[in-house]
Design an enzyme around this catalytic site. Structure first.
Site, PDB file in Angstrom:
ATOM      1  N   HIS A 166     109.154   1.791  76.668  1.00 19.97           N
ATOM      2  CA  HIS A 166     108.591   2.680  77.692  1.00 19.97           C
ATOM      3  C   HIS A 166     109.297   2.460  79.030  1.00 19.97           C
ATOM      4  O   HIS A 166     108.945   3.091  80.026  1.00 19.97           O
ATOM      5  CB  HIS A 166     107.095   2.399  77.885  1.00 19.97           C
ATOM      6  CG  HIS A 166     106.211   2.975  76.812  1.00 19.97           C
ATOM      7  ND1 HIS A 166     106.357   4.259  76.331  1.00 19.97           N
ATOM      8  CD2 HIS A 166     105.146   2.449  76.153  1.00 19.97           C
ATOM      9  CE1 HIS A 166     105.420   4.486  75.412  1.00 19.97           C
ATOM     10  NE2 HIS A 166     104.684   3.414  75.285  1.00 19.97           N
ATOM     11  N   ARG A 321      94.847  12.048  68.572  1.00 18.11           N
ATOM     12  CA  ARG A 321      93.699  12.772  69.122  1.00 18.11           C
ATOM     13  C   ARG A 321      93.866  14.246  68.792  1.00 18.11           C
ATOM     14  O   ARG A 321      93.802  14.647  67.654  1.00 18.11           O
ATOM     15  CB  ARG A 321      93.575  12.473  70.628  1.00 18.11           C
ATOM     16  CG  ARG A 321      92.205  12.790  71.230  1.00 18.11           C
ATOM     17  CD  ARG A 321      92.180  12.495  72.728  1.00 18.11           C
ATOM     18  NE  ARG A 321      93.131  13.282  73.477  1.00 18.11           N
ATOM     19  CZ  ARG A 321      92.863  14.439  74.073  1.00 18.11           C
ATOM     20  NH1 ARG A 321      91.652  14.920  74.023  1.00 18.11           N
ATOM     21  NH2 ARG A 321      93.806  15.110  74.726  1.00 18.11           N
ATOM     22  N   GLY A 323      96.675  16.400  69.860  1.00 19.30           N
ATOM     23  CA  GLY A 323      98.059  16.726  69.525  1.00 19.30           C
ATOM     24  C   GLY A 323      98.430  18.168  69.801  1.00 19.30           C
ATOM     25  O   GLY A 323      99.071  18.813  68.964  1.00 19.30           O
TER      26      GLY A 323
HETATM   27  P1  PAP Z   1     101.976   5.875  73.255  1.00 21.83           P
HETATM   28  O1  PAP Z   1     103.055   6.234  74.224  1.00 21.83           O
HETATM   29  O2  PAP Z   1     100.923   4.993  73.845  1.00 21.83           O
HETATM   30  O3  PAP Z   1     102.515   5.343  71.971  1.00 21.83           O
HETATM   31  P2  PAP Z   1     101.820   8.586  72.415  1.00 21.83           P
HETATM   32  O4  PAP Z   1     102.007   8.549  70.961  1.00 21.83           O
HETATM   33  O5  PAP Z   1     102.973   8.976  73.250  1.00 21.83           O
HETATM   34  O6  PAP Z   1     101.199   7.219  72.912  1.00 21.83           O
HETATM   35  O7  PAP Z   1     100.674   9.590  72.787  1.00 21.83           O
HETATM   36  C1  PAP Z   1      99.616   9.941  71.981  1.00 21.83           C
HETATM   37  C2  PAP Z   1      99.555  11.452  71.990  1.00 21.83           C
HETATM   38  O8  PAP Z   1     100.409  11.966  70.974  1.00 21.83           O
HETATM   39  C3  PAP Z   1      98.165  11.965  71.706  1.00 21.83           C
HETATM   40  O9  PAP Z   1      98.061  13.180  72.410  1.00 21.83           O
HETATM   41  P3  PAP Z   1      96.649  13.819  72.839  1.00 21.83           P
HETATM   42  O10 PAP Z   1      95.823  12.725  73.415  1.00 21.83           O
HETATM   43  O11 PAP Z   1      96.979  14.889  73.834  1.00 21.83           O
HETATM   44  O12 PAP Z   1      96.068  14.387  71.595  1.00 21.83           O
HETATM   45  C4  PAP Z   1      98.238  12.168  70.203  1.00 21.83           C
HETATM   46  O13 PAP Z   1      97.252  13.045  69.692  1.00 21.83           O
HETATM   47  C5  PAP Z   1      99.633  12.732  70.054  1.00 21.83           C
HETATM   48  N1  PAP Z   1     100.150  12.578  68.707  1.00 21.83           N
HETATM   49  C6  PAP Z   1     100.184  11.432  67.961  1.00 21.83           C
HETATM   50  N2  PAP Z   1     100.709  11.693  66.776  1.00 21.83           N
HETATM   51  C7  PAP Z   1     101.032  12.997  66.734  1.00 21.83           C
HETATM   52  C8  PAP Z   1     101.590  13.862  65.746  1.00 21.83           C
HETATM   53  N3  PAP Z   1     101.919  13.408  64.570  1.00 21.83           N
HETATM   54  N4  PAP Z   1     101.768  15.153  66.069  1.00 21.83           N
HETATM   55  C9  PAP Z   1     101.418  15.634  67.282  1.00 21.83           C
HETATM   56  N5  PAP Z   1     100.886  14.871  68.254  1.00 21.83           N
HETATM   57  C10 PAP Z   1     100.679  13.567  67.982  1.00 21.83           C
END
Ligand code: PAP
Length: 355
Positions: A166, A321, A323
């Site tokens: 990050h 969540r 997405g």
């Molecule tokens: P991180 O940087 O702490 O690892 P990160 O994965 O970047 O977190 O962010 C999570 C977001 O990606 C969530 O978004 P939301 O809260 O707006 O829903 C999560 O839902 C989304 N996310 C994780 N996996 C996927 C996926 N396979 N497809 C689409 N969105 C995803």
């Protein structure tokens, strides 16, 4: 412990190629199981460096400003250790995923891992690592490993290595930042209004129950959120990508949502493993998209149970969540959205980067 391809195979990871390199990145947790955990080295030598950094408290989290960027106090040591020679990039085969938090990191980890490891682990196979491991257990976050004094584990990984950070580009080791190391970088950015709403939900879910949206919003606007100022973070990778698109691939979360198959093909080309006609005909791209979809990942036991993290515990399920793009509208007024947009427009002005 030495890290021979045979040791990797013993873990159920990728088989060796004839040149001695694994056919794709090995899931980090499998590789660590095979090589043995490398003892943590205490990082006391950076105590003085870190305590000299400006500090602030965001809600209950202590933050440090390292070369202009805010990081968790607990991770600041890791960033310093990584930058000052702890992380040794390899001339070939290293791919580093980079992002601001909540910008699509987990998805990118899954997509890049599934794409790069597809020959050893076909995406449709029932025992694919992503069907038994959380994406964060497949692709290590260097910041956290180094903060824990476990950076030596990274040296033990077989090539090609797939890793994540990050940190801003200028916080990485100089040869990674200036491109002379040969390490490829894939950056993903996201509409920061959605990223901040995502961050707010994530922190509330993981122990900061009374964190207000306003507090989170303010930290994005004034540049003090984790990884911030977000505009500088994005700009560094954006400029590097413009200067050398073969070295830095710049992706957007919204673009991945719109065209996941196109993104998978782009990832494969970028890492030098374009899909063959036979793979296309066999549906490999669609299989990867399906394997890494929110629904598929969310349904895996490894992503429904358990938690990540030592300094702060983050439940696996909280990474998945909604997405979607535009969820900010359910939480913020149009005026709040416009104000953050205006700040970003102003900061990104003249760069060609439009969010
Ligand atoms: P991180 O940087 O702490 O690892 P990160 O994965 O970047 O977190 O962010 C999570 C977001 O990606 C969530 O978004 P939301 O809260 O707006 O829903 C999560 O839902 C989304 N996310 C994780 N996996 C996927 C996926 N396979 N497809 C689409 N969105 C995803």
């Amino acid at each position: 412990m030495t890290n021979t391809p045979e040791v990797v195979l013993a873990s159920g990871g990728a088989p060796p190629r004839h040149d001695g390199r694994a056919a794709g990145p090995v899931a980090f947790k499998d590789a660590v199981a095979a090589t043995g955990d490398v003892d943590a080295a205490p990082l006391e030598q950076y105590d003085a460096v870190v305590s000299a950094m400006p500090a602030r408290v965001f809600h209950s989290l202590k933050m440090r400003q390292n070369q202009g960027y805010w990081v968790l106090d607990a991770w600041a040591r890791g960033a310093v250790a990584m930058q000052r020679g702890g992380f040794v990039p390899r001339a070939a085969g290293d791919v580093l995923l980079a992002s601001l938090p909540k910008s699509g990191t987990t998805w990118l980890k899954a997509l890049a891992f599934a794409t790069m490891a597809r020959r050893a682990s076909p995406p449709a196979s029932p025992d694919h690592p992503l069907r038994r491991l959380n994406p964060h257990d497949c692709v290590p976050l260097l910041d956290r490993l180094f903060a824990l004094g476990r950076g030596a584990v990274v040296d033990e990984l077989p090539s090609p290595r797939l890793m994540c950070t990050h940190m801003a580009l200028s916080l990485l080791p100089p040869t990674v930042a200036d491109g002379t190391s040969g390490c490829k970088i894939i950056y993903i950015c996201r509409d920061q209004k959605d990223a901040l709403v995502s961050m707010w939900h994530f922190l509330k879910r993981n122990g900061l129950q009374d964190l207000s949206l306003q507090e989170t919003y303010d930290s994005f606007c004034d540049g003090t959120c984790f990884g911030g100022p977000v505009w500088d973070h994005m700009l560094e990778y954006w400029k590097a990508s413009n200067e050398d698109p073969a070295r830095v691939l710049f992706l957007r979360y919204e673009q991945v949502l719109q065209d996941p198959a196109g993104t998978v093909r782009e990832l494969a080309r970028f890492v030098g493993q374009p899909f063959t006609g036979a793979e296309e005909d066999a549906g490999a791209v669609a299989d990867i998209v399906e394997l890494c979809s929110l629904e598929s990942l969310r349904s895996q036991r490894a992503n429904r149970e358990g938690a990540q993290g030592v300094f702060v515990k983050f439940s696996h399920e909280s990474y998945f969540r909604k997405g979607v793009a535009g969820d900010w509208m359910s939480h913020m007024s149009p005026e709040m959205g416009e104000r953050l947009d205006a700040i970003l427009r102003d900061r990104l002005d003249g760069s060609g980067l439009v969010l």
